[in-house]
Design a protein around this motif. Structure first.
Motif, PDB file in Angstrom:
ATOM      1  N   SER A 279       0.870  -1.346  -0.245  1.00 31.87           N
ATOM      2  CA  SER A 279       0.030  -0.178  -0.169  1.00 31.87           C
ATOM      3  C   SER A 279       0.970   1.011  -0.034  1.00 31.87           C
ATOM      4  O   SER A 279       0.656   2.445  -0.517  1.00 31.87           O
TER       5      SER A 279
ATOM      6  N   ALA B 283      -0.619   4.335   7.678  1.00 31.94           N
ATOM      7  CA  ALA B 283      -1.431   5.226   6.072  1.00 31.94           C
ATOM      8  C   ALA B 283      -1.222   6.999   6.802  1.00 31.94           C
ATOM      9  O   ALA B 283      -0.609   7.882   5.755  1.00 31.94           O
ATOM     10  N   GLN B 284      -1.445   7.214   7.700  1.00 33.65           N
ATOM     11  CA  GLN B 284      -1.629   8.819   7.753  1.00 33.65           C
ATOM     12  C   GLN B 284      -0.018   9.058   8.074  1.00 33.65           C
ATOM     13  O   GLN B 284       0.648   9.781   7.688  1.00 33.65           O
TER      14      GLN B 284
ATOM     15  N   PHE C 298      -6.804   2.677   3.311  1.00 35.67           N
ATOM     16  CA  PHE C 298      -7.285   2.045   2.230  1.00 35.67           C
ATOM     17  C   PHE C 298      -8.677   0.776   2.865  1.00 35.67           C
ATOM     18  O   PHE C 298      -7.895   0.238   3.992  1.00 35.67           O
TER      19      PHE C 298
ATOM     20  N   THR D  15      -4.193   2.553  10.843  1.00 32.44           N
ATOM     21  CA  THR D  15      -4.452   3.622  10.114  1.00 32.44           C
ATOM     22  C   THR D  15      -3.091   4.813  10.208  1.00 32.44           C
ATOM     23  O   THR D  15      -2.907   5.487   9.556  1.00 32.44           O
TER      24      THR D  15
ATOM     25  N   HIS E 277      -1.760   9.871   4.049  1.00 31.63           N
ATOM     26  CA  HIS E 277      -3.147   9.279   3.764  1.00 31.63           C
ATOM     27  C   HIS E 277      -3.762   9.781   5.247  1.00 31.63           C
ATOM     28  O   HIS E 277      -3.439   9.817   5.859  1.00 31.63           O
ATOM     29  N   GLU E 278      -5.238  10.151   4.595  1.00 26.06           N
ATOM     30  CA  GLU E 278      -5.569   9.763   5.916  1.00 26.06           C
ATOM     31  C   GLU E 278      -5.750   8.781   6.848  1.00 26.06           C
ATOM     32  O   GLU E 278      -6.529   8.670   7.980  1.00 26.06           O
TER      33      GLU E 278
END
Ligand SMILES: Cc1cc2nc3c(=O)[nH]c(=O)nc-3n(C[C@H](O)[C@H](O)[C@H](O)COP(=O)(O)O)c2cc1C
Length: 430
Positions: free
Chosen positions: A102, A137-138, A146, A134, A142-143
């Motif tokens: 990712s 991702a951050q 996915f 999460t 990204h917020e």
């Protein structure tokens, strides 16, 4: 015969226990792992696999304090940097690090793995994860993470691209023709011009084809999409299940999916996580096991935190004596959540945390007895092998490599030396 591998993180191993040695100071340097990989190779292991994640957990207790205080999953280092060092001290052991499909740009991933495959003379492997956290991702801008199935969709395309980059140089592109003054034949190196839904790359890669063609690909996603991805691309699959029956089902399912994907089912080895508890006598091993289980039960924060890690749900927010909460809405790891919820049916959170201690088949006994049990399990399941996971200190490593492995070898259950130079060739030998 079956295969053995060892699963660990490049993080603080044992630091506060009777047999920790200088674990609190040496975990972030190579020596412990050099000693370990030499022992694994002596014992006939196929590979060592380092899991990874690029975030500081804070899913339990609402902040990162618990994780830092316990040194659980943090501090942690990038295992890819360690693999070439380990290759300098071993000759045949497969060396596997982890990358996230990712967040790792495919070109960088293809280049890094090709480089490590060259540095290790064809002993590199990569554990591909889609990441379920999460915070990861951050960290990559990204917020949020996915959606679960989308992650596998993206991973499929990512792997396709990476494989094309590895294949962008023919194996015989290097000609070194002194008379013509030609080092590489340009006709044997091609752009890939990959334009996918999620990823694009022109290519070609800017180094020679990896010695193995494709470095070994490993995966551990247990959901339908996870297994489908493994069936399509992987050389080895890591699985966590709680019974021999579930092992049988898992392996049969993956093999059926491989046939559907047009692959030979023997070309992916499914290894099941186990943590053998060994003793001088059966009573000794059982007493040790009881002590370990009592230790877990005395401090259920470890299991609550593990459950928070896998689910993204903060279990510190619930009353321990209320029913186990509903996890169906989360987007984290799927198969482990299903297993967690099954296990917790009709229980309070406290009961679930107390019972969620070892999610694999129990192997408790003398090396001789455990070796026999492992042989019987593989016979029943149909093949492939085990992924050892346990408290990494030199004592536990020796129990496995110098206690259990010789007993397995005596029975003809594991390899006695390596036939091939490269990782995949040894992995697929039987
Ligand atoms: C043995 C094993 C090793 C794993 N290693 C990693 C890892 O290094 N990093 C990671 O983010 N997830 C890791 N996972 C989690 C898996 O990638 C995956 O998210 C999980 O098994 C759930 O998959 P599912 O959502 O397809 O059911 C591992 C899981 C297992 C069983």
């Amino acid at each position: 015969m079956f295969h053995l591998a060892w699963f660990l993180s490049w993080q603080v191993q044992s630091w506060n226990g009777t047999w920790s040695g200088e674990g609190g100071d040496e975990w972030n340097h190579p020596d412990l792992y050099v000693d370990m990989t030499k022992s694994l190779e002596r014992a006939g292991f196929d590979y060592i696999m380092f899991e990874d994640g690029a975030f500081v957990p804070d899913s339990y207790g609402g902040n990162h304090d618990w994780w830092l205080a316990r040194a659980r999953s943090v501090p942690k280092q990038d295992p890819m940097q360690l693999l070439p060092i380990l290759s300098q001290h071993t000759e045949r052991l497969g060396l596997v690090g982890t990358m996230s499909t990712s967040f790792y740009p495919p070109y960088m991933a293809a280049r890094t793995m090709a480089t490590i495959d060259h540095l290790t003379h064809g002993r590199a492997g990569v554990n591909l994860v889609t990441s379920h956290n999460t915070r990861t991702a951050q960290n990559f801008g990204h917020e949020d993470i996915f959606e679960h199935d989308l992650r596998y969709d993206m991973a499929d395309e990512w792997i396709e691209l990476v494989k094309q980059l590895w294949g962008s140089w023919d194996a015989d592109a290097l000609v070194q023709d002194r008379a013509r003054n030609v080092y590489v034949d340009g006709a044997k190196v091609r752009p890939i011009d990959f334009h996918g839904k999620w990823h694009s790359s022109r290519g070609p890669l800017n180094t020679l084809a990896p010695p193995q063609g494709n470095p070994v690909i490993c995966q551990a996603g247990g959901s339908g999409p996870g297994r489908a991805l493994a069936a399509k691309h992987c050389d080895t699959l890591l699985a966590q299940v709680e019974s021999v029956e579930a092992m049988k089902e898992y392996r049969a399912d993956v093999r059926a999916r491989m046939v559907e994907a047009g692959r030979d089912p023997d070309s992916c080895k499914v290894l099941f996580i186990v943590s053998p508890v060994l003793g001088e006598t059966q009573e000794d091993a059982e007493a040790k096991n009881e002590r370990m289980l009592a230790g877990f039960k005395a401090d259920i924060s470890v299991n609550l935190a593990n459950m928070s890690y896998a689910s993204g749900v903060d279990f510190a927010q619930y009353d321990l004596d209320e029913p186990f909460p509903d996890l169906s809405g989360t987007n984290a790891t799927r198969s482990s959540m299903v297993m967690m919820a099954e296990n917790a049916k009709g229980m309070t959170l406290r009961q679930a945390a107390e019972s969620n201690v070892r999610r694999s088949v129990d192997l408790v006994g003398t090396p001789d007895a455990v070796a026999a049990q492992m042989g019987e399990i593989v016979e029943e399941v149909g093949g492939d092998g085990f992924l050892i996971s346990g408290n990494v200190n030199r004592r536990y490593i020796a129990e496995i490599t110098d206690g259990l492995a010789p007993e397995l070898r005596k029975r003809g259950l594991i390899r006695d030396g390596y036939t091939h130079e490269q990782f995949r060739d040894n992995l697929l030998e039987f």
